[in-house]
Design a protein around this motif. Structure first.
Motif, PDB file in Angstrom:
ATOM      1  N   SER A 143       0.827  -1.206   0.000  1.00 50.56           N
ATOM      2  CA  SER A 143       0.000   0.000   0.000  1.00 50.56           C
ATOM      3  C   SER A 143       0.865   1.263   0.000  1.00 50.56           C
ATOM      4  O   SER A 143       0.506   2.260  -0.624  1.00 50.56           O
ATOM      5  CB  SER A 143      -0.935   0.002   1.199  1.00 50.56           C
ATOM      6  N   ALA A 144       1.998   1.211   0.684  1.00 48.83           N
ATOM      7  CA  ALA A 144       2.909   2.365   0.678  1.00 48.83           C
ATOM      8  C   ALA A 144       3.563   2.525  -0.688  1.00 48.83           C
ATOM      9  O   ALA A 144       3.757   3.643  -1.165  1.00 48.83           O
ATOM     10  CB  ALA A 144       3.979   2.195   1.749  1.00 48.83           C
ATOM     11  N   TYR A 145       3.898   1.402  -1.318  1.00 49.70           N
ATOM     12  CA  TYR A 145       4.549   1.448  -2.624  1.00 49.70           C
ATOM     13  C   TYR A 145       3.588   1.905  -3.718  1.00 49.70           C
ATOM     14  O   TYR A 145       3.950   2.687  -4.591  1.00 49.70           O
ATOM     15  CB  TYR A 145       5.111   0.066  -2.958  1.00 49.70           C
ATOM     16  N   ASN A 146       2.362   1.410  -3.664  1.00 50.03           N
ATOM     17  CA  ASN A 146       1.376   1.747  -4.683  1.00 50.03           C
ATOM     18  C   ASN A 146       0.090   2.219  -4.005  1.00 50.03           C
ATOM     19  O   ASN A 146      -0.754   1.414  -3.638  1.00 50.03           O
ATOM     20  CB  ASN A 146       1.086   0.539  -5.572  1.00 50.03           C
ATOM     21  N   PRO A 147      -0.073   3.520  -3.847  1.00 45.89           N
ATOM     22  CA  PRO A 147      -1.270   4.028  -3.167  1.00 45.89           C
ATOM     23  C   PRO A 147      -2.569   3.797  -3.934  1.00 45.89           C
ATOM     24  O   PRO A 147      -3.649   4.047  -3.402  1.00 45.89           O
ATOM     25  CB  PRO A 147      -1.010   5.520  -3.020  1.00 45.89           C
ATOM     26  N   ASN A 148      -2.485   3.313  -5.160  1.00 41.06           N
ATOM     27  CA  ASN A 148      -3.688   3.068  -5.953  1.00 41.06           C
ATOM     28  C   ASN A 148      -4.322   1.715  -5.671  1.00 41.06           C
ATOM     29  O   ASN A 148      -5.304   1.346  -6.322  1.00 41.06           O
ATOM     30  CB  ASN A 148      -3.365   3.187  -7.444  1.00 41.06           C
ATOM     31  N   ILE A 149      -3.757   0.973  -4.718  1.00 43.58           N
ATOM     32  CA  ILE A 149      -4.361  -0.299  -4.327  1.00 43.58           C
ATOM     33  C   ILE A 149      -5.766  -0.018  -3.802  1.00 43.58           C
ATOM     34  O   ILE A 149      -5.989   0.945  -3.068  1.00 43.58           O
ATOM     35  CB  ILE A 149      -3.519  -0.972  -3.218  1.00 43.58           C
ATOM     36  N   LEU A 150      -6.707  -0.862  -4.161  1.00 43.34           N
ATOM     37  CA  LEU A 150      -8.072  -0.683  -3.680  1.00 43.34           C
ATOM     38  C   LEU A 150      -8.096  -0.760  -2.153  1.00 43.34           C
ATOM     39  O   LEU A 150      -7.526  -1.677  -1.567  1.00 43.34           O
ATOM     40  CB  LEU A 150      -8.980  -1.761  -4.258  1.00 43.34           C
ATOM     41  N   PRO A 151      -8.742   0.197  -1.509  1.00 41.95           N
ATOM     42  CA  PRO A 151      -8.809   0.163  -0.040  1.00 41.95           C
ATOM     43  C   PRO A 151      -9.408  -1.131   0.506  1.00 41.95           C
ATOM     44  O   PRO A 151      -8.991  -1.616   1.547  1.00 41.95           O
ATOM     45  CB  PRO A 151      -9.685   1.366   0.301  1.00 41.95           C
ATOM     46  N   VAL A 152     -10.371  -1.716  -0.215  1.00 43.90           N
ATOM     47  CA  VAL A 152     -10.989  -2.939   0.268  1.00 43.90           C
ATOM     48  C   VAL A 152      -9.987  -4.093   0.249  1.00 43.90           C
ATOM     49  O   VAL A 152     -10.008  -4.957   1.135  1.00 43.90           O
ATOM     50  CB  VAL A 152     -12.272  -3.279  -0.514  1.00 43.90           C
ATOM     51  N   ALA A 153      -9.076  -4.121  -0.731  1.00 42.92           N
ATOM     52  CA  ALA A 153      -8.060  -5.174  -0.774  1.00 42.92           C
ATOM     53  C   ALA A 153      -7.081  -5.013   0.381  1.00 42.92           C
ATOM     54  O   ALA A 153      -6.707  -5.991   1.036  1.00 42.92           O
ATOM     55  CB  ALA A 153      -7.320  -5.131  -2.108  1.00 42.92           C
ATOM     56  N   TYR A 154      -6.658  -3.799   0.639  1.00 41.76           N
ATOM     57  CA  TYR A 154      -5.768  -3.507   1.757  1.00 41.76           C
ATOM     58  C   TYR A 154      -6.442  -3.891   3.078  1.00 41.76           C
ATOM     59  O   TYR A 154      -5.855  -4.577   3.916  1.00 41.76           O
ATOM     60  CB  TYR A 154      -5.400  -2.024   1.712  1.00 41.76           C
ATOM     61  N   TRP A 155      -7.672  -3.500   3.255  1.00 39.54           N
ATOM     62  CA  TRP A 155      -8.413  -3.826   4.463  1.00 39.54           C
ATOM     63  C   TRP A 155      -8.586  -5.335   4.615  1.00 39.54           C
ATOM     64  O   TRP A 155      -8.437  -5.885   5.705  1.00 39.54           O
ATOM     65  CB  TRP A 155      -9.783  -3.143   4.425  1.00 39.54           C
ATOM     66  N   TRP A 156      -8.887  -6.009   3.510  1.00 39.29           N
ATOM     67  CA  TRP A 156      -9.145  -7.436   3.560  1.00 39.29           C
ATOM     68  C   TRP A 156      -7.903  -8.197   4.027  1.00 39.29           C
ATOM     69  O   TRP A 156      -7.987  -9.058   4.903  1.00 39.29           O
ATOM     70  CB  TRP A 156      -9.600  -7.933   2.189  1.00 39.29           C
ATOM     71  N   ILE A 157      -6.758  -7.866   3.444  1.00 41.60           N
ATOM     72  CA  ILE A 157      -5.537  -8.586   3.806  1.00 41.60           C
ATOM     73  C   ILE A 157      -5.135  -8.287   5.246  1.00 41.60           C
ATOM     74  O   ILE A 157      -4.853  -9.192   6.029  1.00 41.60           O
ATOM     75  CB  ILE A 157      -4.399  -8.247   2.827  1.00 41.60           C
ATOM     76  N   VAL A 158      -5.102  -7.021   5.599  1.00 44.07           N
ATOM     77  CA  VAL A 158      -4.659  -6.643   6.944  1.00 44.07           C
ATOM     78  C   VAL A 158      -5.664  -7.105   8.003  1.00 44.07           C
ATOM     79  O   VAL A 158      -5.270  -7.568   9.075  1.00 44.07           O
ATOM     80  CB  VAL A 158      -4.440  -5.114   7.017  1.00 44.07           C
ATOM     81  N   GLY A 159      -6.930  -7.025   7.700  1.00 47.21           N
ATOM     82  CA  GLY A 159      -7.943  -7.344   8.698  1.00 47.21           C
ATOM     83  C   GLY A 159      -8.300  -8.810   8.815  1.00 47.21           C
ATOM     84  O   GLY A 159      -8.674  -9.280   9.889  1.00 47.21           O
ATOM     85  N   LYS A 160      -8.192  -9.545   7.740  1.00 48.13           N
ATOM     86  CA  LYS A 160      -8.682 -10.928   7.751  1.00 48.13           C
ATOM     87  C   LYS A 160      -7.583 -11.970   7.876  1.00 48.13           C
ATOM     88  O   LYS A 160      -7.881 -13.149   8.009  1.00 48.13           O
ATOM     89  CB  LYS A 160      -9.494 -11.213   6.484  1.00 48.13           C
ATOM     90  N   ILE A 161      -6.327 -11.562   7.853  1.00 45.56           N
ATOM     91  CA  ILE A 161      -5.231 -12.523   7.959  1.00 45.56           C
ATOM     92  C   ILE A 161      -5.199 -13.154   9.352  1.00 45.56           C
ATOM     93  O   ILE A 161      -4.620 -14.226   9.544  1.00 45.56           O
ATOM     94  CB  ILE A 161      -3.883 -11.865   7.594  1.00 45.56           C
ATOM     95  N   SER A 162      -5.844 -12.516  10.305  1.00 47.95           N
ATOM     96  CA  SER A 162      -5.813 -13.036  11.674  1.00 47.95           C
ATOM     97  C   SER A 162      -6.646 -14.301  11.851  1.00 47.95           C
ATOM     98  O   SER A 162      -6.392 -15.084  12.771  1.00 47.95           O
ATOM     99  CB  SER A 162      -6.279 -11.966  12.650  1.00 47.95           C
TER     100      SER A 162
END
Length: 150
Positions: free
Chosen positions: A90-109
């Motif tokens: 997300s830092a490298y490419n700010p155009n990543i969809l927010p839902v994809a960022y949220w999904w990975i960070v939030g659901k990996i647990s």
């Protein structure tokens, strides 16, 4: 949160030292993430406070994986590395969809909680059957060297 508290309670009740330590680290990280998330992150930018918490958990789980005489902490550290990498992407490419960022960070647990519960179950089963179980690798090495000397 409920699943993590249940798995952590199970680890504290039936687990050995590595299970208890991993559960404590995961609960502390979850509480920190909950506290950091109170500002309602949009996931349009890098969540720096969550990145620091995730990186701290990665370091803790990596150290645990290095010293525990178990295989499952390696998997926990690997899954946590995916979460930290999502922040980096997300830092490298700010155009990543927010839902994809949220999904990975939030659901990996979720798989991490399952791994903790499975690791605790396997430890409990081995100790219940009277099999020798070491918590830390240095204990196994010390026991092996005593057998060789004796």
């Amino acid at each position: 949160m409920i699943l993590l508290f249940l798995a952590s309670g199970y680890a504290q009740w039936r687990g050995g030292a590595p299970e208890k330590l991993a559960a404590a680290c995961m609960v502390v990280a979850m509480l920190g993430t909950f506290w950091a998330g109170l500002s309602s992150p949009s996931y349009r930018d890098v969540q720096w406070d969550m990145l620091l918490i995730d990186f701290g958990l990665l370091v803790a789980l990596s150290v645990l994986a290095g010293v525990a005489d178990r295989f499952w902490p390696i998997w926990l550290a690997a899954f946590q590395l995916v979460a930290v990498a999502a922040h980096g992407v997300s830092a490298y490419n700010p155009n990543i969809l927010p839902v994809a960022y949220w999904w990975i960070v939030g659901k990996i647990s979720y798989p991490m909680v399952a791994i903790l519960a499975i690791g605790t179950r396997r430890h409990h089963r081995r100790t219940r059957y009277g099999l020798q179980e070491y918590a830390w690798t240095y204990q196994r090495h010390r026991a092996a060297s005593l057998r060789v000397q004796g």
